[in-house]
Design a protein around this motif. Structure first.
Motif, PDB file in Angstrom:
ATOM      1  N   SER A 201      10.165 -42.931  28.743  1.00  0.00           N
ATOM      2  CA  SER A 201      10.088 -43.240  30.167  1.00  0.00           C
ATOM      3  C   SER A 201      10.305 -41.942  30.954  1.00  0.00           C
ATOM      4  O   SER A 201      10.636 -40.896  30.386  1.00  0.00           O
ATOM      5  N   ASP A 202      10.135 -42.020  32.255  1.00  0.00           N
ATOM      6  CA  ASP A 202      10.148 -40.810  33.084  1.00  0.00           C
ATOM      7  C   ASP A 202      11.431 -39.996  32.967  1.00  0.00           C
ATOM      8  O   ASP A 202      11.375 -38.774  32.817  1.00  0.00           O
ATOM      9  N   GLU A 203      12.566 -40.633  33.059  1.00  0.00           N
ATOM     10  CA  GLU A 203      13.830 -39.881  33.075  1.00  0.00           C
ATOM     11  C   GLU A 203      14.065 -39.098  31.784  1.00  0.00           C
ATOM     12  O   GLU A 203      14.340 -37.892  31.838  1.00  0.00           O
ATOM     13  N   PRO A 204      13.946 -39.725  30.597  1.00  0.00           N
ATOM     14  CA  PRO A 204      14.137 -38.932  29.378  1.00  0.00           C
ATOM     15  C   PRO A 204      13.063 -37.853  29.184  1.00  0.00           C
ATOM     16  O   PRO A 204      13.357 -36.767  28.695  1.00  0.00           O
ATOM     17  N   LEU A 205      11.826 -38.149  29.598  1.00  0.00           N
ATOM     18  CA  LEU A 205      10.765 -37.144  29.467  1.00  0.00           C
ATOM     19  C   LEU A 205      11.065 -35.953  30.374  1.00  0.00           C
ATOM     20  O   LEU A 205      10.985 -34.800  29.937  1.00  0.00           O
TER      21      LEU A 205
ATOM     22  N   LEU B   5     -11.461 -18.003  32.453  1.00  0.00           N
ATOM     23  CA  LEU B   5     -10.234 -18.560  31.869  1.00  0.00           C
ATOM     24  C   LEU B   5      -9.023 -18.195  32.712  1.00  0.00           C
ATOM     25  O   LEU B   5      -8.952 -17.110  33.281  1.00  0.00           O
ATOM     26  N   ALA B   6      -8.067 -19.099  32.718  1.00  0.00           N
ATOM     27  CA  ALA B   6      -6.758 -18.839  33.311  1.00  0.00           C
ATOM     28  C   ALA B   6      -5.724 -19.591  32.479  1.00  0.00           C
ATOM     29  O   ALA B   6      -5.970 -20.727  32.062  1.00  0.00           O
ATOM     30  N   ILE B   7      -4.622 -18.931  32.225  1.00  0.00           N
ATOM     31  CA  ILE B   7      -3.478 -19.592  31.590  1.00  0.00           C
ATOM     32  C   ILE B   7      -2.358 -19.508  32.603  1.00  0.00           C
ATOM     33  O   ILE B   7      -1.967 -18.420  33.032  1.00  0.00           O
ATOM     34  N   MET B   8      -1.882 -20.678  33.005  1.00  0.00           N
ATOM     35  CA  MET B   8      -0.854 -20.718  34.035  1.00  0.00           C
ATOM     36  C   MET B   8       0.391 -21.407  33.509  1.00  0.00           C
ATOM     37  O   MET B   8       0.307 -22.468  32.874  1.00  0.00           O
ATOM     38  N   SER B   9       1.536 -20.817  33.797  1.00  0.00           N
ATOM     39  CA  SER B   9       2.807 -21.449  33.489  1.00  0.00           C
ATOM     40  C   SER B   9       3.021 -22.578  34.482  1.00  0.00           C
ATOM     41  O   SER B   9       2.907 -22.374  35.698  1.00  0.00           O
ATOM     42  N   ALA B  10       3.290 -23.760  33.985  1.00  0.00           N
ATOM     43  CA  ALA B  10       3.492 -24.934  34.845  1.00  0.00           C
ATOM     44  C   ALA B  10       4.988 -25.128  35.055  1.00  0.00           C
ATOM     45  O   ALA B  10       5.658 -25.778  34.260  1.00  0.00           O
ATOM     46  N   LYS B  11       5.499 -24.553  36.106  1.00  0.00           N
ATOM     47  CA  LYS B  11       6.925 -24.674  36.428  1.00  0.00           C
ATOM     48  C   LYS B  11       7.205 -26.098  36.892  1.00  0.00           C
ATOM     49  O   LYS B  11       6.545 -26.586  37.806  1.00  0.00           O
ATOM     50  N   ARG B  12       8.136 -26.757  36.234  1.00  0.00           N
ATOM     51  CA  ARG B  12       8.496 -28.146  36.561  1.00  0.00           C
ATOM     52  C   ARG B  12       7.250 -29.014  36.711  1.00  0.00           C
ATOM     53  O   ARG B  12       7.020 -29.664  37.726  1.00  0.00           O
ATOM     54  N   ILE B  13       6.441 -29.004  35.671  1.00  0.00           N
ATOM     55  CA  ILE B  13       5.182 -29.746  35.627  1.00  0.00           C
ATOM     56  C   ILE B  13       5.421 -31.200  36.036  1.00  0.00           C
ATOM     57  O   ILE B  13       6.456 -31.792  35.705  1.00  0.00           O
ATOM     58  N   SER B  14       4.497 -31.749  36.778  1.00  0.00           N
ATOM     59  CA  SER B  14       4.653 -33.150  37.185  1.00  0.00           C
ATOM     60  C   SER B  14       4.501 -34.042  35.946  1.00  0.00           C
ATOM     61  O   SER B  14       3.737 -33.722  35.025  1.00  0.00           O
ATOM     62  N   LEU B  15       5.220 -35.140  35.935  1.00  0.00           N
ATOM     63  CA  LEU B  15       5.159 -36.039  34.785  1.00  0.00           C
ATOM     64  C   LEU B  15       3.767 -36.626  34.581  1.00  0.00           C
ATOM     65  O   LEU B  15       3.296 -36.677  33.436  1.00  0.00           O
TER      66      LEU B  15
ATOM     67  N   ILE C  82      11.328 -31.987  29.201  1.00  0.00           N
ATOM     68  CA  ILE C  82      10.356 -30.948  29.530  1.00  0.00           C
ATOM     69  C   ILE C  82      10.777 -30.060  30.701  1.00  0.00           C
ATOM     70  O   ILE C  82      10.196 -28.996  30.893  1.00  0.00           O
ATOM     71  N   HIS C  83      11.792 -30.458  31.464  1.00  0.00           N
ATOM     72  CA  HIS C  83      12.257 -29.642  32.583  1.00  0.00           C
ATOM     73  C   HIS C  83      13.510 -28.841  32.245  1.00  0.00           C
ATOM     74  O   HIS C  83      14.122 -28.245  33.144  1.00  0.00           O
ATOM     75  N   ARG C  84      13.882 -28.801  30.967  1.00  0.00           N
ATOM     76  CA  ARG C  84      15.020 -27.973  30.556  1.00  0.00           C
ATOM     77  C   ARG C  84      14.686 -26.494  30.786  1.00  0.00           C
ATOM     78  O   ARG C  84      13.523 -26.094  30.713  1.00  0.00           O
ATOM     79  N   ASP C  85      15.714 -25.689  31.001  1.00  0.00           N
ATOM     80  CA  ASP C  85      15.516 -24.251  31.187  1.00  0.00           C
ATOM     81  C   ASP C  85      14.907 -23.597  29.949  1.00  0.00           C
ATOM     82  O   ASP C  85      14.247 -22.567  30.062  1.00  0.00           O
ATOM     83  N   SER C  86      15.128 -24.168  28.779  1.00  0.00           N
ATOM     84  CA  SER C  86      14.635 -23.583  27.534  1.00  0.00           C
ATOM     85  C   SER C  86      13.181 -23.949  27.218  1.00  0.00           C
ATOM     86  O   SER C  86      12.640 -23.511  26.211  1.00  0.00           O
ATOM     87  N   VAL C  87      12.534 -24.736  28.079  1.00  0.00           N
ATOM     88  CA  VAL C  87      11.164 -25.190  27.828  1.00  0.00           C
ATOM     89  C   VAL C  87      10.195 -24.520  28.794  1.00  0.00           C
ATOM     90  O   VAL C  87      10.459 -24.437  29.994  1.00  0.00           O
TER      91      VAL C  87
END
Length: 178
Positions: free
Chosen positions: A68-72, A35-45, A76-81
């Protein structure tokens, strides 16, 4: 001219749960998997959409489904997420998405789940324990999570066994994910 079929609407009961004390125990790591749990920094859409669909489609998750891509990306790329991905024997098996301190003192487990092929293998309690521990790392006053009757029939019971208490209910209508 063909008419577009109307979407099927599902009725569900939403339960809001909260945890106001950090758990004093954790669930041991299952030994039968790598198992591995990885934080996905700026995960691709595309990867986020893949995880969201694989985990959420059986439960008709809807909030991020049609963005759509921009609102998503803005969500998900907010600092709080924070998004963390569970890998089992090298394959993505689930994810959790945290929203930290959007409301002062509150950490929210916004999404949590496993890909269907990895359900029933004893991973859910361990992975939820990791999500809870990660949420508490931001030192909130409480951690919240929602579930509804379209989620796994065991979700509400598992959340309660892990220390969450129901604090609110609402009825909702959700467009089915076909």
């Amino acid at each position: 001219m063909t008419e577009t079929p109307k979407p099927k609407i599902l009725k569900t009961r939403v339960t809001l749960l909260e945890m106001t004390n950090r758990p004093v125990y954790s669930i041991p790591t299952p030994a039968s998997f790598k198992l591995a749990i990885m934080s996905a920094k700026r995960i691709s859409l595309p990867f986020y959409r893949f995880l969201y669909e694989q985990v959420g489609k059986p439960h008709h998750w809807f909030v991020h489904r049609t963005l759509s891509d921009e609102p998503l990306a803005a969500l998900i790329h907010r600092d709080s997420v924070e998004i963390h991905v569970l890998y089992v024997d090298g394959s993505p098996a689930g994810f959790f998405e945290l929203v930290l301190n959007q409301e002062p003192g509150v950490a929210e487990i916004l999404y949590f789940g496993l890909v269907p092929e990895f359900q029933g293998r004893g991973l859910a309690k361990f992975f939820l324990s990791e999500a809870i521990a990660t949420a508490w790392m931001s030192s909130p006053a409480k951690v919240i999570i929602e579930t509804n009757t379209l989620d796994s029939p065991r979700a509400l019971q598992m959340y309660q066994r892990m220390g969450f208490n129901p604090v609110g209910f609402a009825d909702a209508e959700i467009e089915a994910w076909l």
